[in-house]
Write an enzyme that holds these catalytic residues in place. Sequence first.
Site, PDB file in Angstrom:
ATOM      1  N   CYS A  34     -12.983  -9.879   8.185  1.00 49.77           N
ATOM      2  CA  CYS A  34     -14.361 -11.072   8.124  1.00 49.77           C
ATOM      3  C   CYS A  34     -14.759 -10.363   6.467  1.00 49.77           C
ATOM      4  O   CYS A  34     -16.558 -10.729   5.589  1.00 49.77           O
ATOM      5  CB  CYS A  34     -15.158 -10.049   9.193  1.00 49.77           C
ATOM      6  SG  CYS A  34     -15.810  -8.113   9.141  1.00 49.77           S
ATOM      7  N   GLU A  69      -1.458  -1.432  -5.889  1.00 52.52           N
ATOM      8  CA  GLU A  69      -2.217  -0.980  -5.744  1.00 52.52           C
ATOM      9  C   GLU A  69      -2.492  -0.258  -7.281  1.00 52.52           C
ATOM     10  O   GLU A  69      -1.941   0.589  -7.384  1.00 52.52           O
ATOM     11  CB  GLU A  69      -3.343  -0.286  -4.971  1.00 52.52           C
ATOM     12  CG  GLU A  69      -4.434   0.368  -5.493  1.00 52.52           C
ATOM     13  CD  GLU A  69      -5.077   1.028  -4.391  1.00 52.52           C
ATOM     14  OE1 GLU A  69      -6.601   1.226  -4.306  1.00 52.52           O
ATOM     15  OE2 GLU A  69      -4.481   1.621  -3.125  1.00 52.52           O
ATOM     16  N   ASP A 108      -3.149   1.911   6.658  1.00 54.60           N
ATOM     17  CA  ASP A 108      -2.165   1.686   5.786  1.00 54.60           C
ATOM     18  C   ASP A 108      -2.135  -0.727   5.636  1.00 54.60           C
ATOM     19  O   ASP A 108      -1.679  -0.728   4.771  1.00 54.60           O
ATOM     20  CB  ASP A 108      -0.821   2.019   5.713  1.00 54.60           C
ATOM     21  CG  ASP A 108      -0.828   3.420   5.621  1.00 54.60           C
ATOM     22  OD1 ASP A 108      -2.444   4.087   4.932  1.00 54.60           O
ATOM     23  OD2 ASP A 108      -0.678   4.104   6.612  1.00 54.60           O
ATOM     24  N   ASP A 127       0.917  -0.950   0.138  1.00 60.08           N
ATOM     25  CA  ASP A 127       0.011   0.077  -0.151  1.00 60.08           C
ATOM     26  C   ASP A 127       0.946   1.351   0.273  1.00 60.08           C
ATOM     27  O   ASP A 127       1.825   1.135   1.059  1.00 60.08           O
ATOM     28  CB  ASP A 127      -0.193   0.253   1.135  1.00 60.08           C
ATOM     29  CG  ASP A 127      -1.653   0.944   1.505  1.00 60.08           C
ATOM     30  OD1 ASP A 127      -3.187   1.489   0.174  1.00 60.08           O
ATOM     31  OD2 ASP A 127      -1.852   1.737   2.542  1.00 60.08           O
ATOM     32  N   CYS A 149     -16.536  -6.095  13.275  1.00 55.22           N
ATOM     33  CA  CYS A 149     -16.235  -7.281  13.999  1.00 55.22           C
ATOM     34  C   CYS A 149     -15.745  -7.429  15.581  1.00 55.22           C
ATOM     35  O   CYS A 149     -15.471  -8.359  16.208  1.00 55.22           O
ATOM     36  CB  CYS A 149     -16.035  -8.480  13.071  1.00 55.22           C
ATOM     37  SG  CYS A 149     -13.725  -7.631  13.000  1.00 55.22           S
TER      38      CYS A 149
END
Length: 381
Positions: A329, A274, A354, A190, A347
């Site tokens: 989750c 990304e 990050d 990231d 959750c």
Amino acid sequence: MQLRYNFRLYPTVGQQQSLAQAFGCARVVFNDALAIRQQAFRESRRVSDAELSKLLTESKKTPQRLWLAEVSAVVLQQALADLNTAYRNFFGSVTGTRKGGKVAPPRFRSRKDNRQAIRFTKNARFAVTAGRKLRLPKIGDVSVRWSRDLPSDPSSVTVVKDAAGRYFASFVVEVDEQPLPVSDSEVGIDLGLTTFAVLSNGKTIDNPRFLRRAERKLGKAQRMLSRKEKGGKNRAKARVEVARAHARVADTRRDWAHKQSTMIIRDNQAVFVEDLCVKGLARTRLAKSVHDAGWGMFTRMLEEKAARYGRVFSKVDRFFPSSQLCSVCGVVSGKKPLHVREWMCVCGTVHDRDLNAAMNIHAAGRAEWLNACGGTVSPAA
């Protein structure tokens, strides 16, 4: 695969004059050919590459262009090849057959351009001499600062003069792939501004901010330039000083990016990042920081080194909600302002923004990679 090897050149004063003449002749040939093609377009007719080459040969016999014969003919032919490539890229962009952003039509070159370049192919019979100098036709043997050996005989060499007045030789060489030993590690990355990169394995890479750190010296050089009279020799010297200051920043950033990308490729079998829209981010208020980070250069290095060393490299779609998705989750919690660095999922898991994004990028990139290879994406029941 083909790679470029760049080396610093140190031409003598006479060789610099010969190179300046070659730069000028290549520029004139490019501009003449561009004017012919534009005129042909207005008259709704087509000019082929062969016709342009024939017109170049004829123009060297005229009194107005007789001096074109004083430089290597290959340099002039390569200027025509550059124009033809520029038009192919433009038409490919217009018709949609060329990937990437929109490409503008070629423009006329100026003697005031910050970068001047000429290219020699094998037809020019350039050579590296026994004394480790670069022999260029009608220029001579130019001293080269060799930082490493060429892996094979170069197919072409481009001589470049940058805005700082430095000369470089860029060799195109053919190299074999050099697969590294297989690694069990995979990583998602990231990219950011506060921290340059956060890896899915928990490692972080600090943002060096090379431009920000050099702003004081750059500002001083720019103020000295603004005080000089336009058109004077002192202003030309001050302009070179500003260019040298920016070149030092760019060189330092490039060297740092090479080291970091090599480390990541060496340690991981698969790398996922990304697909950021750098051009779009560069139009925001974060433009200076985005340019300073050099994300595009860094990801390009990762991709090139992965191909060379037998690693897997993949980009995750830029619209993938990596910062909104819970890596535990899978619940998408919605957009979050940039100042939110930690958040809690429904959750009960507390996420570092990050690190969570890096883990999601790793999972999404790995799923796309396995799917493309025909592997099993869904977890076993």
